[in-house]
Every structure is written in structure tokens, then in C-alpha cells.
Scaffold this motif. Structure first.
Motif, mmCIF file in Angstrom:
data_model
loop_
_atom_site.group_PDB
_atom_site.id
_atom_site.type_symbol
_atom_site.label_atom_id
_atom_site.label_comp_id
_atom_site.label_asym_id
_atom_site.label_seq_id
_atom_site.Cartn_x
_atom_site.Cartn_y
_atom_site.Cartn_z
ATOM 1 N N GLY A 32 2.877 -11.433 1.189
ATOM 2 C CA GLY A 32 4.064 -11.510 2.083
ATOM 3 C C GLY A 32 5.148 -10.436 1.447
ATOM 4 O O GLY A 32 6.012 -10.233 2.185
ATOM 5 N N ALA A 33 4.709 -9.436 0.733
ATOM 6 C CA ALA A 33 5.513 -8.343 0.358
ATOM 7 C C ALA A 33 5.348 -7.225 1.346
ATOM 8 O O ALA A 33 4.271 -7.203 1.985
ATOM 9 C CB ALA A 33 4.989 -7.639 -1.103
ATOM 10 N N THR A 34 6.493 -6.727 1.967
ATOM 11 C CA THR A 34 6.413 -5.664 3.072
ATOM 12 C C THR A 34 6.776 -4.400 2.252
ATOM 13 O O THR A 34 7.596 -4.110 1.636
ATOM 14 C CB THR A 34 7.684 -5.975 4.118
ATOM 15 N N ALA A 35 6.006 -3.402 2.669
ATOM 16 C CA ALA A 35 6.344 -2.008 2.184
ATOM 17 C C ALA A 35 6.437 -0.991 3.543
ATOM 18 O O ALA A 35 5.617 -1.048 4.219
ATOM 19 C CB ALA A 35 5.098 -1.387 1.295
ATOM 20 N N MET A 36 7.562 -0.209 3.687
ATOM 21 C CA MET A 36 7.817 0.730 4.459
ATOM 22 C C MET A 36 8.042 1.969 3.973
ATOM 23 O O MET A 36 8.895 1.933 3.068
ATOM 24 C CB MET A 36 9.047 0.309 5.213
ATOM 25 N N HIS A 37 7.602 2.853 4.638
ATOM 26 C CA HIS A 37 7.808 4.343 4.292
ATOM 27 C C HIS A 37 8.716 4.918 5.590
ATOM 28 O O HIS A 37 8.158 4.848 6.717
ATOM 29 C CB HIS A 37 6.390 4.869 4.066
ATOM 30 N N VAL A 38 9.601 5.474 5.391
ATOM 31 C CA VAL A 38 10.395 6.122 6.433
ATOM 32 C C VAL A 38 10.882 7.605 5.979
ATOM 33 O O VAL A 38 10.946 7.769 4.750
ATOM 34 C CB VAL A 38 11.632 5.123 6.763
ATOM 35 N N ASP A 39 11.091 8.296 7.155
ATOM 36 C CA ASP A 39 11.673 9.646 6.784
ATOM 37 C C ASP A 39 12.918 9.856 7.571
ATOM 38 O O ASP A 39 13.196 9.353 8.615
ATOM 39 C CB ASP A 39 10.667 10.854 7.362
ATOM 40 N N TRP A 40 13.866 10.473 6.870
ATOM 41 C CA TRP A 40 15.065 11.127 7.560
ATOM 42 C C TRP A 40 14.820 12.055 8.416
ATOM 43 O O TRP A 40 14.435 13.193 7.673
ATOM 44 C CB TRP A 40 16.372 11.171 6.687
ATOM 45 N N THR A 41 14.852 12.217 9.415
ATOM 46 C CA THR A 41 14.184 13.187 10.531
ATOM 47 C C THR A 41 14.781 14.549 10.321
ATOM 48 O O THR A 41 14.084 15.629 10.405
ATOM 49 C CB THR A 41 13.958 12.782 11.966
ATOM 50 N N ALA A 42 16.074 14.852 10.175
ATOM 51 C CA ALA A 42 16.871 15.940 10.170
ATOM 52 C C ALA A 42 16.433 16.593 8.918
ATOM 53 O O ALA A 42 16.278 17.926 8.992
ATOM 54 C CB ALA A 42 18.381 15.546 9.821
ATOM 55 N N THR A 43 15.895 16.105 7.735
ATOM 56 C CA THR A 43 15.470 17.009 6.504
ATOM 57 C C THR A 43 14.063 16.454 6.405
ATOM 58 O O THR A 43 13.458 17.244 5.151
ATOM 59 C CB THR A 43 16.259 16.737 5.340
ATOM 60 N N GLY A 44 13.605 15.375 6.642
ATOM 61 C CA GLY A 44 12.024 15.278 6.273
ATOM 62 C C GLY A 44 12.264 14.442 4.844
ATOM 63 O O GLY A 44 10.977 14.176 4.434
ATOM 64 N N GLN A 45 13.387 13.988 4.453
ATOM 65 C CA GLN A 45 13.260 13.221 3.049
ATOM 66 C C GLN A 45 12.830 11.918 3.368
ATOM 67 O O GLN A 45 13.181 11.139 4.366
ATOM 68 C CB GLN A 45 14.743 13.124 2.721
ATOM 69 N N PRO A 46 11.910 11.577 2.449
ATOM 70 C CA PRO A 46 11.380 10.261 2.394
ATOM 71 C C PRO A 46 12.266 9.248 1.745
ATOM 72 O O PRO A 46 12.917 9.534 0.640
ATOM 73 C CB PRO A 46 9.934 10.309 1.779
ATOM 74 N N MET A 47 11.813 7.969 2.216
ATOM 75 C CA MET A 47 12.344 6.615 1.594
ATOM 76 C C MET A 47 11.434 5.625 1.832
ATOM 77 O O MET A 47 10.896 5.580 2.574
ATOM 78 C CB MET A 47 13.678 6.288 1.886
ATOM 79 N N TRP A 48 11.200 4.744 0.600
ATOM 80 C CA TRP A 48 10.406 3.807 0.678
ATOM 81 C C TRP A 48 11.019 2.516 0.407
ATOM 82 O O TRP A 48 12.009 2.192 -0.342
ATOM 83 C CB TRP A 48 9.389 3.714 -0.471
ATOM 84 N N VAL A 49 10.955 1.312 1.318
ATOM 85 C CA VAL A 49 11.488 0.004 1.215
ATOM 86 C C VAL A 49 10.468 -0.850 0.993
ATOM 87 O O VAL A 49 9.537 -0.684 1.636
ATOM 88 C CB VAL A 49 12.268 -0.139 2.688
ATOM 89 N N ARG A 50 10.712 -1.654 -0.167
ATOM 90 C CA ARG A 50 9.732 -2.958 -0.368
ATOM 91 C C ARG A 50 10.665 -3.984 -0.418
ATOM 92 O O ARG A 50 11.661 -4.206 -1.100
ATOM 93 C CB ARG A 50 9.286 -2.415 -1.671
ATOM 94 N N ILE A 51 10.202 -5.153 0.458
ATOM 95 C CA ILE A 51 10.721 -6.441 0.423
ATOM 96 C C ILE A 51 9.800 -7.208 -0.028
ATOM 97 O O ILE A 51 8.653 -7.710 0.354
ATOM 98 C CB ILE A 51 11.145 -6.720 1.825
ATOM 99 N N VAL A 52 10.027 -8.043 -1.105
ATOM 100 C CA VAL A 52 9.326 -8.946 -1.970
ATOM 101 C C VAL A 52 9.969 -10.404 -2.113
ATOM 102 O O VAL A 52 11.126 -10.366 -2.532
ATOM 103 C CB VAL A 52 9.146 -8.120 -3.343
ATOM 104 N N PRO A 53 9.143 -11.208 -1.599
ATOM 105 C CA PRO A 53 9.617 -12.637 -1.694
ATOM 106 C C PRO A 53 9.389 -13.104 -2.926
ATOM 107 O O PRO A 53 8.379 -12.699 -3.838
ATOM 108 C CB PRO A 53 8.690 -13.610 -0.730
ATOM 109 N N ASN A 54 10.349 -13.743 -3.809
ATOM 110 C CA ASN A 54 9.938 -14.368 -5.103
ATOM 111 C C ASN A 54 10.614 -15.879 -5.165
ATOM 112 O O ASN A 54 11.128 -16.359 -4.097
ATOM 113 C CB ASN A 54 10.434 -13.358 -6.110
ATOM 114 N N ASP A 55 10.400 -16.513 -6.099
ATOM 115 C CA ASP A 55 10.894 -17.846 -6.198
ATOM 116 C C ASP A 55 12.415 -18.030 -6.196
ATOM 117 O O ASP A 55 13.100 -19.123 -5.929
ATOM 118 C CB ASP A 55 10.613 -18.436 -7.728
#
Length: 90
Positions: A32-55
Motif C-alpha cells: 500500500g506504499a506509494t512512491a512518486m518521482h517528480v521533476d521541477w521542470t524549470a531546472t529538472g531537479q528531481p524529488m521523490w515522495v513516499r507515502i507509507v501507511p502504518n499502524d
């Protein structure tokens, strides 16, 4: 619930669909964990977002980078965009 992992994932999808951002990948695994890789288009800088369900609720992890022009990330990214780097039939 408005604090569950799917609600939070959808929030980030909307934010990163706005001008200036590009969603490179958006995957949810069997836990159920979601992982997204996104880029800021002006500079191509990457960012990763991880959304993890837990207790105790949902954990959101944000990781960004400012790759220099000599970093292996930038070289791999440039190679992937270079069409001359693909196989061509004879």
C-alpha cells in the motif's frame, strides 16, 4: 478518511500535476506504499515522495536533490533523453 494514504497520494498527484512539475513515475506496491518521482521542470531537479501507511496513520517522506551537471543522475538522465543512445535496426 481524509488522512488515509490514498487521500494523501491523491493530494500529491494533484499538486504535481500543476504547471512547473512533471510526474515521472507513480507506483503503489503490495503493502500500500506509494512512491512518486517528480521533476521541477524549470531546472529538472528531481524529488521523490513516499507515502507509507502504518499502524499510527500515514508517513510521508519527501526527498529532493540538486544534481550538478557532472552528477551520475544528470548523465543518466541526459543519456535517456538522447535518441542517439537507442538501438536502431540494421
Amino acid at each position: 478518511s481524509t488522512s488515509g494514504p490514498e487521500f494523501i497520494s491523491q493530494y500529491y498527484r494533484v499538486q504535481f500535476s500543476r504547471p512547473g512539475w512533471s510526474i515521472v513515475s507513480d507506483l503503489t506496491d503490495s503493502t500500500g506504499a506509494t512512491a512518486m518521482h517528480v521533476d521541477w521542470t524549470a531546472t529538472g531537479q528531481p524529488m521523490w515522495v513516499r507515502i507509507v501507511p502504518n499502524d499510527r496513520g500515514t508517513r510521508v517522506e519527501l526527498t529532493g536533490a540538486v544534481p550538478s551537471r557532472d552528477s551520475s543522475y544528470v548523465r543518466r538522465s541526459a543519456a535517456a533523453k538522447d535518441s542517439s543512445n537507442s538501438l536502431r535496426p540494421k
